[in-house]
Design a protein around this motif. Structure first.
Motif, PDB file in Angstrom:
ATOM      1  N   CYS A  75       0.860  -1.179   0.000  1.00 30.63           N
ATOM      2  CA  CYS A  75       0.000   0.000   0.000  1.00 30.63           C
ATOM      3  C   CYS A  75       0.902   1.236   0.000  1.00 30.63           C
ATOM      4  CB  CYS A  75      -0.913  -0.010   1.225  1.00 30.63           C
ATOM      5  SG  CYS A  75      -2.248   1.207   1.120  1.00 30.63           S
ATOM      6  N   VAL A  76       1.127   1.782  -1.194  1.00 23.17           N
ATOM      7  CA  VAL A  76       1.995   2.955  -1.346  1.00 23.17           C
ATOM      8  C   VAL A  76       1.203   4.097  -1.986  1.00 23.17           C
ATOM      9  CG1 VAL A  76       4.144   1.630  -1.311  1.00 23.17           C
ATOM     10  CG2 VAL A  76       2.964   1.986  -3.496  1.00 23.17           C
ATOM     11  N   GLY A  77       1.906   5.130  -2.507  1.00 24.73           N
ATOM     12  CA  GLY A  77       1.214   6.360  -2.883  1.00 24.73           C
ATOM     13  C   GLY A  77       0.581   6.398  -4.253  1.00 24.73           C
ATOM     14  N   ASN A  78       1.327   5.978  -5.292  1.00 26.58           N
ATOM     15  CA  ASN A  78       0.839   6.152  -6.664  1.00 26.58           C
ATOM     16  C   ASN A  78       1.536   5.164  -7.601  1.00 26.58           C
ATOM     17  OD1 ASN A  78       3.448   7.232  -7.243  1.00 26.58           O
ATOM     18  ND2 ASN A  78       2.758   9.279  -6.676  1.00 26.58           N
ATOM     19  N   ASP A  79       1.283   5.291  -8.896  1.00 29.09           N
ATOM     20  CA  ASP A  79       1.853   4.363  -9.885  1.00 29.09           C
ATOM     21  C   ASP A  79       3.373   4.289  -9.795  1.00 29.09           C
ATOM     22  OD1 ASP A  79      -0.801   4.380 -10.739  1.00 29.09           O
ATOM     23  OD2 ASP A  79      -0.297   4.468 -12.874  1.00 29.09           O
ATOM     24  N   ASP A  80       4.024   5.458  -9.692  1.00 33.45           N
ATOM     25  CA  ASP A  80       5.489   5.484  -9.665  1.00 33.45           C
ATOM     26  C   ASP A  80       6.039   4.819  -8.408  1.00 33.45           C
ATOM     27  OD1 ASP A  80       5.566   6.751 -12.112  1.00 33.45           O
ATOM     28  OD2 ASP A  80       5.769   8.772 -11.265  1.00 33.45           O
ATOM     29  N   ASP A  81       5.404   5.100  -7.253  1.00 31.68           N
ATOM     30  CA  ASP A  81       5.818   4.459  -5.999  1.00 31.68           C
ATOM     31  C   ASP A  81       5.668   2.945  -6.107  1.00 31.68           C
ATOM     32  OD1 ASP A  81       6.214   6.972  -4.855  1.00 31.68           O
ATOM     33  OD2 ASP A  81       4.206   7.043  -3.997  1.00 31.68           O
ATOM     34  N   LEU A  82       4.584   2.524  -6.734  1.00 31.70           N
ATOM     35  CA  LEU A  82       4.299   1.099  -6.879  1.00 31.70           C
ATOM     36  C   LEU A  82       5.367   0.419  -7.736  1.00 31.70           C
ATOM     37  CD1 LEU A  82       2.401  -1.269  -6.369  1.00 31.70           C
ATOM     38  CD2 LEU A  82       1.001  -0.476  -8.297  1.00 31.70           C
ATOM     39  N   ARG A  83       5.666   1.006  -8.888  1.00 32.81           N
ATOM     40  CA  ARG A  83       6.721   0.428  -9.735  1.00 32.81           C
ATOM     41  C   ARG A  83       8.050   0.371  -8.983  1.00 32.81           C
ATOM     42  NH1 ARG A  83       4.211   3.815 -13.769  1.00 32.81           N
ATOM     43  NH2 ARG A  83       3.119   2.572 -15.348  1.00 32.81           N
ATOM     44  N   ALA A  84       8.327   1.392  -8.170  1.00 29.65           N
ATOM     45  CA  ALA A  84       9.597   1.464  -7.446  1.00 29.65           C
ATOM     46  C   ALA A  84       9.765   0.304  -6.465  1.00 29.65           C
ATOM     47  CB  ALA A  84       9.725   2.802  -6.716  1.00 29.65           C
ATOM     48  N   VAL A  85       8.675  -0.122  -5.805  1.00 29.47           N
ATOM     49  CA  VAL A  85       8.810  -1.219  -4.836  1.00 29.47           C
ATOM     50  C   VAL A  85       8.644  -2.593  -5.483  1.00 29.47           C
ATOM     51  CG1 VAL A  85       8.095   0.147  -2.834  1.00 29.47           C
ATOM     52  CG2 VAL A  85       6.378  -1.152  -4.081  1.00 29.47           C
ATOM     53  N   VAL A  86       8.103  -2.639  -6.713  1.00 34.54           N
ATOM     54  CA  VAL A  86       7.816  -3.928  -7.358  1.00 34.54           C
ATOM     55  C   VAL A  86       8.915  -4.345  -8.337  1.00 34.54           C
ATOM     56  CG1 VAL A  86       6.246  -5.128  -8.929  1.00 34.54           C
ATOM     57  CG2 VAL A  86       5.324  -3.726  -7.082  1.00 34.54           C
ATOM     58  N   LEU A  87       9.384  -3.391  -9.153  1.00 35.48           N
ATOM     59  CA  LEU A  87      10.281  -3.724 -10.258  1.00 35.48           C
ATOM     60  C   LEU A  87      11.742  -3.440  -9.910  1.00 35.48           C
ATOM     61  CD1 LEU A  87       8.071  -2.180 -13.105  1.00 35.48           C
ATOM     62  CD2 LEU A  87       8.131  -4.579 -12.341  1.00 35.48           C
ATOM     63  N   GLY A  88      12.660  -3.936 -10.743  1.00 36.61           N
ATOM     64  CA  GLY A  88      14.081  -3.683 -10.539  1.00 36.61           C
ATOM     65  C   GLY A  88      14.724  -4.723  -9.640  1.00 36.61           C
ATOM     66  N   PRO A  89      16.054  -4.685  -9.529  1.00 32.69           N
ATOM     67  CA  PRO A  89      16.790  -5.727  -8.806  1.00 32.69           C
ATOM     68  C   PRO A  89      16.478  -5.786  -7.313  1.00 32.69           C
ATOM     69  CG  PRO A  89      18.265  -3.947  -9.511  1.00 32.69           C
ATOM     70  CD  PRO A  89      16.957  -3.719 -10.190  1.00 32.69           C
ATOM     71  N   GLN A  90      16.062  -4.642  -6.716  1.00 36.95           N
ATOM     72  CA  GLN A  90      15.702  -4.646  -5.289  1.00 36.95           C
ATOM     73  C   GLN A  90      14.188  -4.696  -5.082  1.00 36.95           C
ATOM     74  OE1 GLN A  90      17.976  -4.941  -2.892  1.00 36.95           O
ATOM     75  NE2 GLN A  90      19.491  -5.032  -4.545  1.00 36.95           N
ATOM     76  N   GLY A  91      13.430  -4.855  -6.172  1.00 39.41           N
ATOM     77  CA  GLY A  91      11.972  -4.849  -6.095  1.00 39.41           C
ATOM     78  C   GLY A  91      11.407  -6.185  -5.653  1.00 39.41           C
ATOM     79  N   ALA A  92      10.129  -6.163  -5.298  1.00 38.46           N
ATOM     80  CA  ALA A  92       9.472  -7.353  -4.759  1.00 38.46           C
ATOM     81  C   ALA A  92       9.497  -8.525  -5.728  1.00 38.46           C
ATOM     82  CB  ALA A  92       8.036  -7.010  -4.374  1.00 38.46           C
ATOM     83  N   PHE A  93       9.212  -8.266  -7.012  1.00 40.85           N
ATOM     84  CA  PHE A  93       9.140  -9.384  -7.961  1.00 40.85           C
ATOM     85  C   PHE A  93      10.472 -10.129  -8.065  1.00 40.85           C
ATOM     86  CE2 PHE A  93       5.330  -7.912 -10.824  1.00 40.85           C
ATOM     87  CZ  PHE A  93       4.497  -7.976  -9.721  1.00 40.85           C
TER      88      PHE A  93
END
Length: 296
Positions: A75-93
């Motif tokens: 539960c974060v702020g917006n689309d960009d915040d969501l991509r930041a925690v989900v994608l990339g080498p340190q992201g959730a996925f």
């Protein structure tokens, strides 16, 4: 902490990403329901404080938080915040095990929900877009309404856990359907709050005791959640609580973008969005959405 009781369900390994005014109590309900919860927050001090309160663990990155999780809530702020925690080498996925389910409670666009659903599927993960309604009080009391989009197996798996902080969790269609339903919700609220604002100010200008009037009309056809929960605080000029104007404008921006895409005409919603811009100009960025009455 809430004093609600929880339906028994086998303890699961869970991660929760984002500990704002909604995420903090939602993660707390999961811990109080007996689940093993690891949290992540952009400000680590908040995650550390949550872990001290609820006895869970905290992690330095989303990928680290989700390592052994069967379910990841966010539960974060917006689309960009969501991509930041989900994608990339340190992201959730990157950190989730195959077969785990990601449940996104952020109010975001339907487009990002579909994008992340596809990315999750490619990685062998489940994804449910699951925005909530009920505000901070609903989160604290475990009484949220959750509108979901995605695939039935992932939804069926996450629903018993979500019921630790919700009173209703409903699958409304494929990816993005939860976000679209939340947009319907916000369109309804915008119109009702503007109508209530005009009614209260009209009654005050007419010299009526508006506390008494709201008691009377609240038992008839004019009754609404907004009237029951915000009417008297509007009369009393109190707005230092609840769902902030800045957040509502973000949500209405998503609504108006989607309306342009699907050909909907939303004249009232567009007008109320501009009225909220007036409230921001008055310094009301963090006032409750019922502060629409201030511009009258």
């Amino acid at each position: 902490m809430s004093n609600r009781s929880y339906d028994p369900i086998a303890p699961r390994r869970v991660a929760f990403l984002g500990l704002g005014v909604m995420g903090h109590p939602m993660a707390g309900h999961l811990a109080q329901a007996g689940h093993q919860v690891t949290v992540y927050n952009r400000t680590t001090a908040k995650a550390e404080a949550w872990a001290q309160t609820y006895g869970g663990r905290f992690a330095a990155t989303p990928a680290e938080a989700v390592g052994d999780a069967e379910f990841v809530f966010c539960c974060v702020g917006n689309d960009d915040d969501l991509r930041a925690v989900v994608l990339g080498p340190q992201g959730a996925f990157a950190g989730m095990a195959a077969g785990a389910v990601f449940v996104d409670h952020t109010t975001a666009s339907a487009a990002v929900a579909r994008e992340l659903h596809a990315a999750a599927a490619a990685a062998g993960l489940g994804f449910v877009d699951a925005p909530v309604s009920g505000g901070q009080a609903g989160a604290v009391n475990g009484q949220l309404t959750v509108m979901c989009g995605g695939d039935a197996p992932a939804f069926d798996a996450m629903k018993p856990l979500a019921l630790s902080f919700a009173k209703a969790v409903t699958l409304l269609g494929g990816p993005g359907s939860g976000q679209l339903a939340k947009m319907v919700n916000q369109i309804c609220i915008a119109g009702v709050v503007q109508g209530l604002s005009e009614a209260v100010r009209f009654g005050q200008n007419a010299g009526l005791d508006m506390h008494q009037v709201l008691d009377v009309i609240g038992k008839g056809a004019a009754q609404s959640w907004q009237m029951d929960n915000r009417g008297k605080t509007m009369v009393d000029d109190k707005f230092d609580f609840g769902f902030a104007v800045d957040w509502m404008r973000k949500d209405l921006g998503l609504v108006l973008d989607e309306a342009r895409r699907n050909g909907s005409r939303l004249p009232l919603t567009a007008l109320v969005d501009q009225f909220y811009a007036d409230v921001q100009a008055l310094g009301g960025n963090r006032w409750d959405t019922s502060s629409l009455i201030k511009r009258l």
